[in-house]
Design a protein around this motif. Structure first.
Motif, short mmCIF file in Angstrom:
data_model
loop_
_atom_site.label_atom_id
_atom_site.label_comp_id
_atom_site.label_asym_id
_atom_site.label_seq_id
_atom_site.Cartn_x
_atom_site.Cartn_y
_atom_site.Cartn_z
N HIS A 110 0.83 -1.21 0.00
CA HIS A 110 0.00 0.00 0.00
C HIS A 110 0.87 1.27 0.00
O HIS A 110 0.83 2.07 0.92
CB HIS A 110 -0.92 -0.01 1.23
CG HIS A 110 -2.09 0.91 1.12
ND1 HIS A 110 -2.17 2.12 1.77
CD2 HIS A 110 -3.25 0.78 0.42
CE1 HIS A 110 -3.31 2.70 1.49
NE2 HIS A 110 -4.00 1.91 0.69
N THR A 111 1.64 1.42 -1.08
CA THR A 111 2.42 2.65 -1.27
C THR A 111 1.91 3.34 -2.52
O THR A 111 1.91 2.74 -3.61
CB THR A 111 3.92 2.35 -1.41
OG1 THR A 111 4.37 1.66 -0.24
CG2 THR A 111 4.71 3.64 -1.56
N PHE A 112 1.47 4.58 -2.38
CA PHE A 112 0.96 5.35 -3.51
C PHE A 112 2.10 5.97 -4.32
O PHE A 112 3.15 6.31 -3.77
CB PHE A 112 0.07 6.50 -3.02
CG PHE A 112 -1.17 6.06 -2.29
CD1 PHE A 112 -2.16 5.35 -2.94
CD2 PHE A 112 -1.35 6.39 -0.96
CE1 PHE A 112 -3.31 4.96 -2.26
CE2 PHE A 112 -2.49 6.01 -0.28
CZ PHE A 112 -3.48 5.29 -0.93
N HIS A 113 1.84 6.15 -5.60
CA HIS A 113 2.71 7.01 -6.38
C HIS A 113 2.50 8.46 -5.94
O HIS A 113 1.41 8.82 -5.44
CB HIS A 113 2.41 6.87 -7.87
CG HIS A 113 2.80 5.54 -8.44
ND1 HIS A 113 4.11 5.19 -8.67
CD2 HIS A 113 2.06 4.46 -8.80
CE1 HIS A 113 4.16 3.96 -9.15
NE2 HIS A 113 2.93 3.49 -9.25
N LYS A 114 3.49 9.28 -6.11
CA LYS A 114 3.40 10.67 -5.68
C LYS A 114 2.45 11.45 -6.57
O LYS A 114 2.23 11.12 -7.75
CB LYS A 114 4.78 11.32 -5.66
CG LYS A 114 5.72 10.72 -4.60
CD LYS A 114 5.12 10.85 -3.20
CE LYS A 114 6.04 10.29 -2.14
NZ LYS A 114 5.43 10.36 -0.78
N LEU A 115 1.89 12.52 -6.02
CA LEU A 115 0.82 13.27 -6.66
C LEU A 115 1.16 13.70 -8.08
O LEU A 115 0.33 13.60 -8.98
CB LEU A 115 0.47 14.50 -5.80
CG LEU A 115 -0.66 15.39 -6.33
CD1 LEU A 115 -1.98 14.63 -6.40
CD2 LEU A 115 -0.81 16.63 -5.43
N ARG A 116 2.39 14.16 -8.29
CA ARG A 116 2.75 14.68 -9.62
C ARG A 116 2.77 13.58 -10.67
O ARG A 116 2.75 13.86 -11.87
CB ARG A 116 4.12 15.37 -9.57
CG ARG A 116 4.15 16.62 -8.72
CD ARG A 116 5.44 17.42 -8.92
NE ARG A 116 6.64 16.62 -8.69
CZ ARG A 116 7.14 16.37 -7.48
NH1 ARG A 116 6.52 16.84 -6.40
NH2 ARG A 116 8.24 15.66 -7.35
N HIS A 117 2.80 12.31 -10.22
CA HIS A 117 2.93 11.20 -11.16
C HIS A 117 1.77 10.21 -11.12
O HIS A 117 1.65 9.39 -12.01
CB HIS A 117 4.24 10.44 -10.88
CG HIS A 117 5.45 11.30 -10.86
ND1 HIS A 117 5.95 11.91 -11.99
CD2 HIS A 117 6.26 11.68 -9.83
CE1 HIS A 117 7.02 12.62 -11.68
NE2 HIS A 117 7.23 12.50 -10.37
N LEU A 118 0.92 10.31 -10.09
CA LEU A 118 -0.04 9.20 -9.89
C LEU A 118 -1.05 9.06 -11.01
O LEU A 118 -1.56 7.97 -11.26
CB LEU A 118 -0.72 9.31 -8.53
CG LEU A 118 -1.68 10.45 -8.18
CD1 LEU A 118 -3.06 10.22 -8.76
CD2 LEU A 118 -1.76 10.60 -6.68
N GLY A 175 -0.60 2.48 -7.37
CA GLY A 175 0.60 1.97 -6.73
C GLY A 175 0.35 0.86 -5.74
O GLY A 175 1.28 0.12 -5.40
N THR A 176 -0.88 0.71 -5.26
CA THR A 176 -1.19 -0.26 -4.21
C THR A 176 -1.72 -1.56 -4.80
O THR A 176 -2.31 -1.57 -5.88
CB THR A 176 -2.24 0.31 -3.23
OG1 THR A 176 -3.49 0.47 -3.92
CG2 THR A 176 -1.79 1.67 -2.70
#
Length: 316
Positions: A187-195, A276-277
């Motif tokens: 459960h790790t998200f991609h960062k906002l600028r890339h998600l 990412g999750t």
């Protein structure tokens, strides 16, 4: 005697609540398989099995000084998600609760040296880890639904103790219960600028190759019924940040015998990405002879000492 008659590790991701055309747009023109997976699970289990109450181990509901169980006679209203108000806005809900079972969980908590409190406040907030699954699996069936929080100050042992308390309360009741661990694997998200480049459900978008591999290992072990291996490798899994410290699954395991549990998983839908999750629906049918009984918890001197002091919430 009550019992758990089925259990699941189920994904509640917000994308399942989006309109079909939006889901297709986000997923390269294809349906997110978690959606038909839930429809099939409803048809196979929730519309056919004999049960009274659904207990949701809610990985989005964080409490601090205790595990909390919903104890209202009924929960009804409109839900807008604080996390995603644009996508989940004014969703109607209405279901019966199970105060008797909730207060029984409070009673059995002490036997397992942990703090469990049943709360019947009608203004208690709602979380979509419960509501999203009710919309797919419970709406229109008129079953009782109860949610259990994750104590964010807990660790593996605390989550297992809470699960044992849940399992004992069910066994001492007259309820047939479906137990849902509502939450993700890694459960790790991609960062906002890339998600927004990673909204499609293809697992190539999982945050890392290592997290992807760790998730697939655990799915395979669940399908083999090797819950002992999942439990024994929790330290190896933690670097991939399983949702809520994997408390939702650990409580399910605590309620159903931990390393004694050999129930094999049936998968509904595919293993999928959500920004990412790692998301999957896994269902554990009742084994022949039933799920194993919860383990006993040795008396914890710290619990005895602390519980003899002022009533909660003074600890906050």
């Amino acid at each position: 005697m009550g019992e758990v008659v089925g259990a699941g590790l189920l994904a509640h991701v917000p994308t399942i609540m989006l309109p079909p055309e939006t889901r297709l747009e986000l997923n390269d023109g294809k349906e997110i398989s978690l959606v038909p997976g839930l429809h099939q699970l409803r048809a196979d289990v929730f519309e056919t099995l004999d049960y009274d109450t659904v207990v949701v181990l809610d990985s989005h509901w964080f409490t601090t000084v205790e595990f909390v169980v919903t104890a209202q006679d009924r929960r009804a209203g409109l839900f807008t998600a604080e996390e995603l108000p644009r996508g989940m806005c004014r969703i109607p809900y209405d279901w019966r609760g199970d105060p008797e079972l909730a207060f029984a969980m409070e009673d059995t908590g002490r036997e397992h040296s942990t703090w469990v409190t049943a709360i019947d406040d009608p203004y208690l907030p709602m979380y979509y880890a419960t509501l999203n699954l009710w919309k797919f699996l419970g709406e229109g069936l008129d079953k009782r639904w109860v949610s259990v929080s994750v104590a964010q100050t807990g660790d593996r042992e605390d989550f297992l103790r809470a699960g044992r308390a849940v399992g004992d309360a069910i066994a001492r009741s007259d309820r047939k219960v479906l137990l849902i661990a509502s939450g993700a694997l890694s459960h790790t998200f991609h960062k906002l600028r890339h998600l927004r480049d990673h909204e499609a459900s293809d697992p190539s978008h999982i945050h890392s190759k290592e997290a992807y591999a760790a998730d697939l290992d655990r799915i395979a072990w669940f399908k083999e019924g090797d819950h002992a291996r999942v439990l024994d490798t929790m330290d190896e899994f933690m670097p991939f940040r399983p949702e809520a410290m994997f408390a939702h699954y650990l409580m399910l395991a605590g309620a159903c015998g931990e390393s004694d549990l050999r129930a094999t998983a049936r998968q509904y839908g595919e293993y999928e990405n959500s920004i990412g999750t790692g998301q999957v629906h896994l269902w554990f049918d009742r084994p022949d002879g039933g799920f194993p009984a919860p383990h006993r918890t040795p008396v914890d001197p710290d619990f005895v000492r602390q519980s003899g002091g002022p009533d909660l919430p003074a600890a906050g």
